[in-house]
Scaffold this motif. Structure first.
Motif, PDB file in Angstrom:
ATOM      1  N   ASP A  65       0.834  -1.207   0.000  1.00 14.75           N
ATOM      2  CA  ASP A  65       0.000   0.000   0.000  1.00 14.75           C
ATOM      3  C   ASP A  65       0.863   1.249   0.000  1.00 14.75           C
ATOM      4  N   LEU A  66       1.965   1.212   0.772  1.00 14.66           N
ATOM      5  CA  LEU A  66       2.874   2.368   0.814  1.00 14.66           C
ATOM      6  C   LEU A  66       3.628   2.514  -0.512  1.00 14.66           C
ATOM      7  N   ALA A  67       3.980   1.377  -1.121  1.00 13.92           N
ATOM      8  CA  ALA A  67       4.699   1.423  -2.400  1.00 13.92           C
ATOM      9  C   ALA A  67       3.819   2.027  -3.490  1.00 13.92           C
ATOM     10  N   LYS A 111      -4.436  13.181 -14.434  1.00 10.57           N
ATOM     11  CA  LYS A 111      -5.408  12.792 -13.411  1.00 10.57           C
ATOM     12  C   LYS A 111      -4.810  11.671 -12.560  1.00 10.57           C
ATOM     13  N   PRO A 112      -4.579  11.961 -11.249  1.00  8.19           N
ATOM     14  CA  PRO A 112      -3.985  10.929 -10.382  1.00  8.19           C
ATOM     15  C   PRO A 112      -4.812   9.646 -10.342  1.00  8.19           C
ATOM     16  N   SER A 124      -2.339   0.920 -10.966  1.00  7.61           N
ATOM     17  CA  SER A 124      -1.619   0.113  -9.965  1.00  7.61           C
ATOM     18  C   SER A 124      -1.376  -1.301 -10.478  1.00  7.61           C
ATOM     19  N   GLY A 125      -2.262  -1.791 -11.359  1.00  6.78           N
ATOM     20  CA  GLY A 125      -2.063  -3.114 -11.936  1.00  6.78           C
ATOM     21  C   GLY A 125      -0.815  -3.165 -12.798  1.00  6.78           C
ATOM     22  N   ARG A 126      -0.584  -2.095 -13.564  1.00  7.09           N
ATOM     23  CA  ARG A 126       0.616  -2.019 -14.383  1.00  7.09           C
ATOM     24  C   ARG A 126       1.869  -1.961 -13.508  1.00  7.09           C
ATOM     25  N   ALA A 178       8.980 -19.559  -7.507  1.00  3.13           N
ATOM     26  CA  ALA A 178       8.330 -19.058  -6.293  1.00  3.13           C
ATOM     27  C   ALA A 178       7.189 -18.104  -6.644  1.00  3.13           C
ATOM     28  N   PRO A 179       5.974 -18.328  -6.122  1.00  2.00           N
ATOM     29  CA  PRO A 179       4.882 -17.376  -6.351  1.00  2.00           C
ATOM     30  C   PRO A 179       5.140 -16.068  -5.609  1.00  2.00           C
ATOM     31  N   ILE A 180       4.578 -14.974  -6.110  1.00  2.00           N
ATOM     32  CA  ILE A 180       4.764 -13.647  -5.513  1.00  2.00           C
ATOM     33  C   ILE A 180       3.414 -13.128  -5.035  1.00  2.00           C
ATOM     34  N   VAL A 181       3.389 -12.631  -3.796  1.00  2.00           N
ATOM     35  CA  VAL A 181       2.167 -12.047  -3.225  1.00  2.00           C
ATOM     36  C   VAL A 181       2.461 -10.605  -2.822  1.00  2.00           C
ATOM     37  N   PHE A 182       1.636  -9.681  -3.277  1.00  2.00           N
ATOM     38  CA  PHE A 182       1.751  -8.269  -2.892  1.00  2.00           C
ATOM     39  C   PHE A 182       0.705  -8.012  -1.810  1.00  2.00           C
TER      40      PHE A 182
END
Length: 491
Positions: free
Chosen positions: A308-310, A338-339, A344-346, A365-369
């Motif tokens: 969320d911070l990233a 326009k913000p 965020s998906g990109r 290895a799978p990645i989880v955000f």
């Protein structure tokens, strides 16, 4: 997260060790449990979280809990958290053991802790530590003033500990026998990473309670903190390890020991959650820790924490770039940035691409955000842990493997710098955890790494080994002179 997790039922009555800093609590814990779980040094304040173990005595079992050194009036963050963690352990205790130092005598802090324990209503005894000889037993006399049973001990050597355990068993009415204890198929999960990336926050989020001390101070966790929980009918043991840093960056003896203990915690787990700070990205330190996990053959899930911070930081950076002359030139005349159009998906796609480039050896290895603090996307971890654990123990029948090799794998596509083509006559799975395959070939020299990678990719495409390393062991099978070549080269 939803309160679907519940702590595992307390099978054993709990003996909780308390006391002021540096009186020998961790030494007593290690002596009672017969392990070296707690870090022991001359530096005070090393144990901070609750450390759990099991003591077996006269065919009976007790849960033993080591707590941090308590200083009730210290207002600093870490001592306050140590006191809170100790209170959690005391609430569940069947017996409290107040450890004191015979060489220091009865201190005001010892008397204050005794008053604190008396208000809990729990039975407690005093273990007078560092009584190394019979001539020193008189040093324990002053502690009779507190008015509870006194046991002179030498935790380092084990003297007097048997009397303490006898008293503990006598005080506790219901104690499970070692034989009666239920043996569970527990999924061991180690949470690893650099200091201050959010490992303890993630542990607390996964188990649904404040199990580990969390603070902005790097290196808060020093011991490995074990937590067992049951969720959806499955049992898990989470190990929150100390932050692993480079040897040159550690100064205290305890810090060096904590890195060793973290490596040990990694060695005994099934699945490793590699926690990376999403704001900082993958550093050289993260890559080094990832290599430890890969070398040890653990299954790995890469956890990008603080996502969320990233995202906020990336959105702000995009806004600043859009306000520059270069950013304005990319837009149509009069068009405003326009913000809310920030993708965020990109960002996640590009971030994952960057991770794969830096951690090529963990391509499986799978990645989880996620955000451990807010719980966003954290619910994705449990299904992945289960998948990795199942893949780690997957065994494939030999006929199925050889049919796959013969019918579905074009071995001619495998590249090798040698002129002689590689022939694989036979393949079988030698063991699990991690899955290891024995292959018989026409070459004595080891397979080129590119050919092994080709074979591994083909195997992963057919069988689900998510998050789990795959190993190959090569054997030479000599040509049978009585046969006439082709597939008849088999013994």
């Amino acid at each position: 997260m939803a309160p679907a997790q519940e702590l595992m039922p307390d099978l054993l009555p709990s003996l909780v060790i308390v006391g002021r800093p540096n009186v020998g609590k961790s030494t007593l814990f290690n002596r009672l449990t017969g392990t070296r779980r707690s870090i022991v040094t001359n530096e005070p304040g090393i144990t901070r979280d609750r450390i759990y173990g099991k003591a077996e005595w006269r065919g009976r079992a007790l849960e033993v809990v080591d707590t941090g050194g308590i200083v009730p009036d210290d207002k600093a963050l870490i001592p306050q958290e140590i006191l809170r963690q100790a209170h959690v352990a005391i609430k569940k205790a069947a017996l409290l053991v107040l450890v004191v130092d015979s060489q220091a005598g009865l201190t005001p802090l010892d008397e204050e802790l005794a008053r604190l324990l008396r208000t809990t209503g729990k039975p407690f005894v005093i273990a007078v530590n560092k009584v190394d000889a019979v001539s020193q037993e008189s040093n324990a006399g002053v502690f009779h003033r507190i008015g509870v049973p006194i046991f002179p001990i030498a935790a380092e050597h084990g003297t007097g500990v048997d009397d303490l355990l006898d008293a503990a068993l006598a005080q506790v009415s219901v104690v499970a026998s070692v034989e009666e204890e239920k043996q569970l198929d527990v999924i061991e999960v180690a949470i690893i990473g650099r200091p201050n990336v959010g490992k303890s926050t993630l542990l607390n989020r996964l188990v649904g309670e404040e199990r580990s001390i969390v603070s902005p101070i790097p290196g808060t966790t020093m011991d490995n903190v074990d937590t067992e929980i049951t969720r959806d009918g499955r049992d898990y043991r989470f190990v929150d390890t100390a932050g692993i840093r480079r040897k040159g960056k550690t100064t205290l003896v305890a810090e060096k020991l904590s890195v060793v203990m973290a490596r040990r915690g990694l060695e005994r787990c099934d699945v490793a959650l590699l926690v990376v700070d999403g704001e900082q990205g993958v550093t050289q330190g993260d890559a080094q820790i990832a290599s430890y996990a890969e070398e040890s053959g653990r299954s790995v899930v890469i956890v990008i924490n603080k996502w969320d911070l990233a995202v906020v930081a990336a959105r702000d950076a995009a806004s600043r770039d859009a306000a520059t002359a270069k950013g304005k030139s990319k837009r149509a005349p009069g068009e405003r940035y326009k913000p809310e159009n920030f993708d965020s998906g990109r960002l996640m796609f590009d971030y994952e691409k960057m991770i794969r480039a830096k951690l090529k050896f963990l391509s499986y290895a799978p990645i989880v955000f996620l955000s451990a603090k807010s719980g966003e996307r954290a619910e994705r971890l449990y299904p992945l842990i289960n998948q990795c654990w199942e893949a780690r123990r997957r065994r494939i029948a030999t006929p199925a493997l050889n049919n796959w090799l013969k019918e579905e794998v074009d071995l001619q596509r495998g590249t090798t710098p040698k002129a002689r083509p590689v022939r694989i006559y036979y393949i079988t799975q030698a063991k699990i955890a991690p899955p290891t395959f024995l292959i018989f070939t026409n070459q004595k020299a080891p397979l080129h790494f590119s050919y092994q990678r080709f074979l591994e990719n083909q195997l992963r495409a057919k069988y689900d080994f998510v998050g789990t390393p795959v190993r190959f062991i090569q054997r030479l099978r000599k040509r049978d002179k009585r046969s006439s070549g082709g597939d008849a080269d088999r013994d």
